[in-house]
Design a protein around this motif. Structure first.
Motif, mmCIF file in Angstrom:
data_model
loop_
_atom_site.group_PDB
_atom_site.id
_atom_site.type_symbol
_atom_site.label_atom_id
_atom_site.label_comp_id
_atom_site.label_asym_id
_atom_site.label_seq_id
_atom_site.Cartn_x
_atom_site.Cartn_y
_atom_site.Cartn_z
ATOM 1 N N ARG A 219 0.846 -1.196 0.000
ATOM 2 C CA ARG A 219 0.000 0.000 0.000
ATOM 3 C C ARG A 219 0.885 1.251 0.000
ATOM 4 O O ARG A 219 1.863 1.335 0.743
ATOM 5 N N ASN A 220 0.542 2.196 -0.854
ATOM 6 C CA ASN A 220 1.297 3.446 -1.022
ATOM 7 C C ASN A 220 2.672 3.219 -1.650
ATOM 8 O O ASN A 220 3.528 4.108 -1.601
ATOM 9 N N LYS A 221 2.890 2.034 -2.218
ATOM 10 C CA LYS A 221 4.121 1.751 -2.953
ATOM 11 C C LYS A 221 3.820 1.653 -4.443
ATOM 12 O O LYS A 221 2.672 1.511 -4.856
ATOM 13 N N ILE A 222 4.874 1.720 -5.252
ATOM 14 C CA ILE A 222 4.710 1.734 -6.705
ATOM 15 C C ILE A 222 5.348 0.489 -7.307
ATOM 16 O O ILE A 222 6.540 0.228 -7.105
ATOM 17 N N THR B 51 -2.047 -6.330 -18.610
ATOM 18 C CA THR B 51 -2.903 -7.000 -17.617
ATOM 19 C C THR B 51 -2.347 -6.777 -16.216
ATOM 20 O O THR B 51 -3.095 -6.524 -15.263
ATOM 21 N N ALA B 52 -1.020 -6.848 -16.085
ATOM 22 C CA ALA B 52 -0.393 -6.580 -14.783
ATOM 23 C C ALA B 52 -0.647 -5.140 -14.347
ATOM 24 O O ALA B 52 -0.914 -4.865 -13.165
ATOM 25 N N TYR B 53 -0.587 -4.214 -15.301
ATOM 26 C CA TYR B 53 -0.873 -2.813 -14.977
ATOM 27 C C TYR B 53 -2.292 -2.669 -14.406
ATOM 28 O O TYR B 53 -2.510 -1.998 -13.393
ATOM 29 N N ILE B 54 -3.264 -3.282 -15.073
ATOM 30 C CA ILE B 54 -4.650 -3.147 -14.635
ATOM 31 C C ILE B 54 -4.873 -3.864 -13.310
ATOM 32 O O ILE B 54 -5.654 -3.404 -12.463
ATOM 33 N N PHE B 55 -4.179 -4.970 -13.091
ATOM 34 C CA PHE B 55 -4.255 -5.645 -11.791
ATOM 35 C C PHE B 55 -3.802 -4.692 -10.689
ATOM 36 O O PHE B 55 -4.480 -4.534 -9.662
ATOM 37 N N ILE B 56 -2.665 -4.041 -10.888
ATOM 38 C CA ILE B 56 -2.150 -3.117 -9.876
ATOM 39 C C ILE B 56 -3.073 -1.910 -9.714
ATOM 40 O O ILE B 56 -3.334 -1.453 -8.597
ATOM 41 N N ALA B 57 -3.595 -1.379 -10.832
ATOM 42 C CA ALA B 57 -4.533 -0.257 -10.746
ATOM 43 C C ALA B 57 -5.765 -0.644 -9.935
ATOM 44 O O ALA B 57 -6.280 0.158 -9.139
ATOM 45 N N SER B 58 -6.231 -1.881 -10.099
ATOM 46 C CA SER B 58 -7.400 -2.348 -9.347
ATOM 47 C C SER B 58 -7.081 -2.494 -7.859
ATOM 48 O O SER B 58 -7.905 -2.142 -7.004
ATOM 49 N N ILE B 59 -5.882 -2.993 -7.559
ATOM 50 C CA ILE B 59 -5.461 -3.104 -6.157
ATOM 51 C C ILE B 59 -5.367 -1.720 -5.525
ATOM 52 O O ILE B 59 -5.835 -1.493 -4.396
ATOM 53 N N ASN B 60 -4.764 -0.779 -6.241
ATOM 54 C CA ASN B 60 -4.660 0.590 -5.726
ATOM 55 C C ASN B 60 -6.046 1.184 -5.489
ATOM 56 O O ASN B 60 -6.288 1.867 -4.483
ATOM 57 N N HIS B 61 -6.944 0.941 -6.439
ATOM 58 C CA HIS B 61 -8.308 1.461 -6.329
ATOM 59 C C HIS B 61 -8.993 0.867 -5.098
ATOM 60 O O HIS B 61 -9.667 1.587 -4.341
ATOM 61 N N TYR B 62 -8.810 -0.422 -4.883
ATOM 62 C CA TYR B 62 -9.399 -1.091 -3.717
ATOM 63 C C TYR B 62 -8.825 -0.509 -2.424
ATOM 64 O O TYR B 62 -9.571 -0.189 -1.486
ATOM 65 N N ASN B 63 -7.515 -0.360 -2.367
ATOM 66 C CA ASN B 63 -6.889 0.214 -1.159
ATOM 67 C C ASN B 63 -7.384 1.630 -0.894
ATOM 68 O O ASN B 63 -7.606 2.018 0.254
ATOM 69 N N ASN B 64 -7.560 2.405 -1.966
ATOM 70 C CA ASN B 64 -8.069 3.762 -1.793
ATOM 71 C C ASN B 64 -9.513 3.772 -1.316
ATOM 72 O O ASN B 64 -9.925 4.638 -0.548
ATOM 73 N N LEU B 65 -10.304 2.795 -1.776
ATOM 74 C CA LEU B 65 -11.694 2.717 -1.320
ATOM 75 C C LEU B 65 -11.769 2.445 0.178
ATOM 76 O O LEU B 65 -12.683 2.901 0.865
ATOM 77 N N LEU B 66 -10.793 1.698 0.693
ATOM 78 C CA LEU B 66 -10.791 1.372 2.122
ATOM 79 C C LEU B 66 -10.623 2.620 2.979
ATOM 80 O O LEU B 66 -11.051 2.645 4.142
ATOM 81 N N SER B 67 -9.999 3.643 2.403
ATOM 82 C CA SER B 67 -9.766 4.884 3.160
ATOM 83 C C SER B 67 -10.747 5.984 2.766
ATOM 84 O O SER B 67 -10.593 7.126 3.192
ATOM 85 N N PHE B 68 -11.740 5.623 1.941
ATOM 86 C CA PHE B 68 -12.692 6.633 1.471
ATOM 87 C C PHE B 68 -13.684 6.977 2.576
ATOM 88 O O PHE B 68 -14.277 6.109 3.206
ATOM 89 N N ASP B 69 -13.843 8.282 2.826
ATOM 90 C CA ASP B 69 -14.773 8.739 3.865
ATOM 91 C C ASP B 69 -16.193 8.805 3.307
ATOM 92 O O ASP B 69 -16.410 9.371 2.264
#
Length: 241
Positions: free
Chosen positions: A185-188, A223-241
């Motif tokens: 999380r928060n890594k690239i 496909t790997a790019y979109i996998f990571i984008a989806s993971i980032n999106h999921y992690n960001n949703l967890l912190s969404f107010d």
């Protein structure tokens, strides 16, 4: 007066992006925007035009039948900061796969694309003008406030030096460590070219970049790019107010 107000409220709003847009009294529709409105059969109709600058500001205008002139409608949305970042980094996909990645990444909330070259890279550059157009179209479709930024680096070392190696990990199917989204999380992620990393993998290991594998399958680069984008999106949703 009431009838006119009701008519204005029923007008369609068409969204356009102009990166770093600054309003002036002489603002008009561009040629591309007129063409798009004609394709929607809205040029010869009263409508609202919303222009987003890609940095969180949104300006609304009234545009009369068949006119290019933009009349300020007094509505401004101002969101100067993006709450969460989602960054993709690595090789440049070849052919129309780059366009597909830019579109889908934008829809998934990617905020920055960082591309660089590798020993086995097939595609070494791209048109920034065309890239900006693709990003704007995808951002319009997904109703984003912010446009993603795109940066091209000469190689992965240039990328790591400029952003800081502590911010990165690599995806490598040869790694013995399985991917764990909670650890990155928060890594690239650095995503290599088709055929995988070449001799640069030794240098990456020498500077202790963590390496993870994505299961037993070998994914295409995009496909790997979109996998990571989806993971980032999921992690960001967890912190969404």
């Amino acid at each position: 007066m009431g009838a006119k107000r009701d008519k204005l409220q029923k007008l369609e709003t068409v969204l356009f992006f102009r990166r770093n847009f600054v309003p002036t009294p002489a603002d008009e529709l561009t040629g591309f925007e007129i063409t798009h409105l004609k394709s929607l059969r809205l040029f010869n109709a009263d409508k609202y035009i919303e222009i987003r600058d890609g940095n969180g500001r949104s300006y609304t205008y009234l545009c009369d039948v068949g006119s290019k002139k933009l009349i300020p409608a007094g509505i401004l949305t101002d969101k100067l900061e993006q709450k969460n970042k989602s960054i993709l980094a690595g090789a440049i996909p070849k052919g129309n796969r780059l366009e597909w990645l830019l579109q889908k990444g934008t829809e998934l909330g990617v905020t920055e694309f960082h591309f660089c070259n590798f020993e086995r890279s097939v595609r070494l550059d791209f048109s920034l003008e065309r890239t900006e157009r693709i990003l704007a179209e995808a951002a319009t479709q997904s109703k984003r406030m912010f446009l993603p930024d795109v940066t091209l680096y000469k190689d992965w070392e240039d990328l790591v030096v400029k952003i800081g190696k502590e911010n990165f990990y690599i995806l490598d199917p040869r790694s013995e460590v399985s991917f764990d989204h909670s650890k990155v999380r928060n890594k690239i992620a650095i995503i290599g070219p088709e055929g995988g990393f070449g001799s640069e993998i030794g240098k990456m290991q020498a500077i202790n970049l963590p390496a993870y594998r994505l299961g037993e399958e070998i994914l295409r680069m995009e496909t790997a790019y979109i996998f990571i984008a989806s993971i980032n999106h999921y992690n960001n949703l967890l912190s969404f107010d």
